[in-house]
Design a protein around this motif. Structure first.
Motif, mmCIF file in Angstrom:
data_model
loop_
_atom_site.group_PDB
_atom_site.id
_atom_site.type_symbol
_atom_site.label_atom_id
_atom_site.label_comp_id
_atom_site.label_asym_id
_atom_site.label_seq_id
_atom_site.Cartn_x
_atom_site.Cartn_y
_atom_site.Cartn_z
ATOM 1 N N THR A 21 0.347 3.766 -3.114
ATOM 2 C CA THR A 21 -0.612 4.849 -2.904
ATOM 3 C C THR A 21 -0.343 6.071 -3.790
ATOM 4 O O THR A 21 -1.265 6.692 -4.283
ATOM 5 C CB THR A 21 -0.659 5.228 -1.409
ATOM 6 O OG1 THR A 21 -1.625 6.251 -1.258
ATOM 7 C CG2 THR A 21 0.682 5.737 -0.902
ATOM 8 N N GLU B 156 -1.740 10.340 0.721
ATOM 9 C CA GLU B 156 -2.297 9.952 2.013
ATOM 10 C C GLU B 156 -2.830 8.528 1.906
ATOM 11 O O GLU B 156 -3.930 8.280 1.395
ATOM 12 C CB GLU B 156 -3.384 10.956 2.405
ATOM 13 C CG GLU B 156 -4.265 10.563 3.550
ATOM 14 C CD GLU B 156 -3.517 10.307 4.842
ATOM 15 O OE1 GLU B 156 -2.347 10.681 4.957
ATOM 16 O OE2 GLU B 156 -4.102 9.701 5.733
ATOM 17 N N VAL C 176 -3.972 6.334 4.010
ATOM 18 C CA VAL C 176 -5.197 5.921 4.701
ATOM 19 C C VAL C 176 -6.423 6.273 3.863
ATOM 20 O O VAL C 176 -7.328 5.463 3.671
ATOM 21 C CB VAL C 176 -5.266 6.574 6.093
ATOM 22 C CG1 VAL C 176 -6.591 6.256 6.760
ATOM 23 C CG2 VAL C 176 -4.121 6.092 6.960
ATOM 24 N N THR C 177 -6.465 7.511 3.346
ATOM 25 C CA THR C 177 -7.599 7.902 2.505
ATOM 26 C C THR C 177 -7.659 7.038 1.256
ATOM 27 O O THR C 177 -8.735 6.640 0.806
ATOM 28 C CB THR C 177 -7.470 9.383 2.123
ATOM 29 O OG1 THR C 177 -7.344 10.153 3.309
ATOM 30 C CG2 THR C 177 -8.683 9.859 1.360
ATOM 31 N N VAL D 230 -9.170 3.788 2.300
ATOM 32 C CA VAL D 230 -10.574 3.902 2.697
ATOM 33 C C VAL D 230 -11.486 4.143 1.489
ATOM 34 O O VAL D 230 -12.555 3.550 1.382
ATOM 35 C CB VAL D 230 -10.730 5.034 3.734
ATOM 36 C CG1 VAL D 230 -12.177 5.426 3.891
ATOM 37 C CG2 VAL D 230 -10.171 4.593 5.072
ATOM 38 N N PRO E 147 -3.406 13.755 6.776
ATOM 39 C CA PRO E 147 -4.331 12.993 7.601
ATOM 40 C C PRO E 147 -5.640 13.748 7.807
ATOM 41 O O PRO E 147 -5.652 14.953 8.000
ATOM 42 C CB PRO E 147 -3.578 12.828 8.918
ATOM 43 C CG PRO E 147 -2.154 12.852 8.521
ATOM 44 C CD PRO E 147 -2.066 13.782 7.351
ATOM 45 N N TYR F 52 0.827 -1.204 0.000
ATOM 46 C CA TYR F 52 0.000 0.000 0.000
ATOM 47 C C TYR F 52 0.859 1.251 0.000
ATOM 48 O O TYR F 52 0.557 2.232 -0.692
ATOM 49 C CB TYR F 52 -0.941 0.010 1.204
ATOM 50 C CG TYR F 52 -2.137 -0.891 1.017
ATOM 51 C CD1 TYR F 52 -2.917 -0.794 -0.137
ATOM 52 C CD2 TYR F 52 -2.479 -1.845 1.962
ATOM 53 C CE1 TYR F 52 -4.005 -1.621 -0.331
ATOM 54 C CE2 TYR F 52 -3.565 -2.679 1.774
ATOM 55 C CZ TYR F 52 -4.327 -2.554 0.624
ATOM 56 O OH TYR F 52 -5.386 -3.382 0.433
#
Lengths: 263, 168
Positions: free
Chosen positions: A44, A59, A61-62, A65, A136, A40
């Motif tokens: 990303t 980012e 995490v985004t 998600v 974040p 990842y």
């Protein structure tokens, strides 16, 4: 009795200490990144080596998600929406009666400070939501920050103050629904373009894939928007801000009306 | 027209917060910041400021700067030293009381500024306010007097003088 308490207390402390000692190596993150995480992190924001996998967002995490596991997030948001509808259905009789006068609220000092901080809260929330693909945060976080405002207003002024000012649960529900519709449309945007152009494309597609060459633009006029991530974040921000506001108003208004009935 | 100028003040406030919070001024930040702040300005134009002309008055900003410098250096230090002395003193010389003290300012912002100035200096805390009688109720660590006018002079008359110049 006293002795038992002491023994329980000491053994609890010892048990927690043992747990921490044994689990310590797992509590401290190791420097070695696991293969999934490594994938990842590499994918990303990678236009060159992993261009069939990238989400074009720094980012991670985004990207996870809303791109790598976007379908999951869509259903999470839907569940939240259904919960709100159920909550509103419970309070519908109460919400139909409007409180006549706005309450006195807290002191003039608290009210004045709230007047100044109100636009600041929304500005911070919008910043978090609009930069979700870069730093974040994201739509959910930004929307939650914005929803702090109705909560503060309810505490400092009153729940009926919001309703009198025109912030009703019906209007908020419209905002919430528009946000969700936007999320849904973003999810099928590339797919719809594919149908129109007679080209293969996936639902929830963001960047181009080997067998589906249509791609969301990852930047607009030089500004990185990471394709669908930007749209998801914005719509989610509206949906979450409205959603939490509905919950706060419904809870507080129902209580206010109940207590005024009791008098 | 009045609403537009009120909204513009809110716009400036929101845009400043947006840019400072974001921590960057790329084209993307400025464009989104302007849009977000315009929406916020339109929504909150009627609740933040009443007389926008006051906000653009440079004399008021100068008074604010002078007051801020004086407050955070002189008055704060003085109050801190006094409270530190009382804490470290072996006899703990405190005489706590809640005193009533009248204020003579009108605007919400001035009242808030004075009340927060009192609370922010160690030793005194505004615990309540009665707008109809125009009274502060102040908890005082070493009440020198219980007379409202005396208390007013001791605790916040200078703050009030500054706040009047800034906000009224």
């Amino acid at each position: 009795m006293r002795l038992v308490e002491v023994i329980v207390l000491i053994s609890t402390v010892l048990a927690v200490a043992l747990l921490i000692t044994v689990g310590f190596e797992h509590l401290v993150p190791s420097e070695r990144v696991r293969p999934v995480a490594e994938f990842y992190l590499n994918a990303t924001y990678n236009q060159y080596e992993l261009r069939n996998y990238t989400a074009m967002s720094p980012e991670a995490v985004t990207a996870i998600v809303w791109d790598f596991r976007g379908l999951d997030t869509l259903f999470e948001t839907s569940v939240f929406y259904l919960a709100l509808i159920a909550g509103l259905a419970l309070t519908r009789g109460l919400l139909l009666e409007r409180a006549e006068k706005s309450g006195h609220g807290l002191s003039i000092i608290v009210r004045t400070v709230t007047r100044i901080t109100a636009p600041m809260i929304v500005a911070v929330g919008a910043s978090i939501g609009l930069h979700g693909h870069l730093t974040p945060g994201g739509g959910f976080q930004g929307g939650s920050v914005i929803a702090v405002l109705p909560m503060v207003v309810i505490v400092v002024f009153s729940a009926s103050f919001l309703v009198i000012k025109g912030v009703t649960t019906t209007k908020l529900l419209v905002v919430r629904s528009l946000g969700l519709t936007g999320i849904g449309l973003t999810a099928i945007a590339v797919f719809l373009v594919g149908i129109t152009l007679h080209m293969p494309a996936y639902v929830f597609q963001n960047m181009a894939k080997p067998d589906a060459q249509i791609s969301m633009p990852y930047s607009v006029a030089g500004a990185l928007i990471s394709g669908t991530l930007w749209f998801f974040n914005i719509f989610e921000m509206f949906a979450v801000a409205a959603g939490f506001s509905i919950a706060f108003i419904a809870l507080m208004l129902a209580r206010t009306l109940e207590s005024s009935r009791g008098e | 027209m009045r609403r537009v100028s009120r909204g513009f003040i809110v716009f400036i406030l929101a845009f400043t917060v947006y840019v400072v919070y974001t921590g960057s001024i790329s084209g993307y930040d400025i464009v989104t910041g302007v849009i977000v702040s315009a929406v916020i300005g339109a929504l909150f134009s009627n609740i933040v400021v009443e007389k926008p002309i006051k906000v653009v008055d440079p004399r008021r900003w100068l008074h604010l700067l002078v007051y801020a410098l004086l407050y955070f250096t002189y008055y704060e230090a003085k109050a801190h030293i006094d409270v530190i002395r009382r804490i470290l003193h072996p006899k703990l010389p405190v005489n706590p009381a809640i005193v009533e003290a009248p204020y003579r300012i009108e605007s919400d912002f001035a009242i808030t500024a004075v009340a927060n100035s009192i609370t922010n200096t160690p030793g005194t805390v505004v615990v309540d306010i009665d707008p109809s009688k125009k009274n502060f109720y102040i908890h005082w660590i070493s009440a020198k007097t219980l007379d409202p006018l005396e208390a007013r002079r001791e605790i916040f008359e200078t703050f009030e003088k500054h706040a009047k110049r800034i906000f009224e």
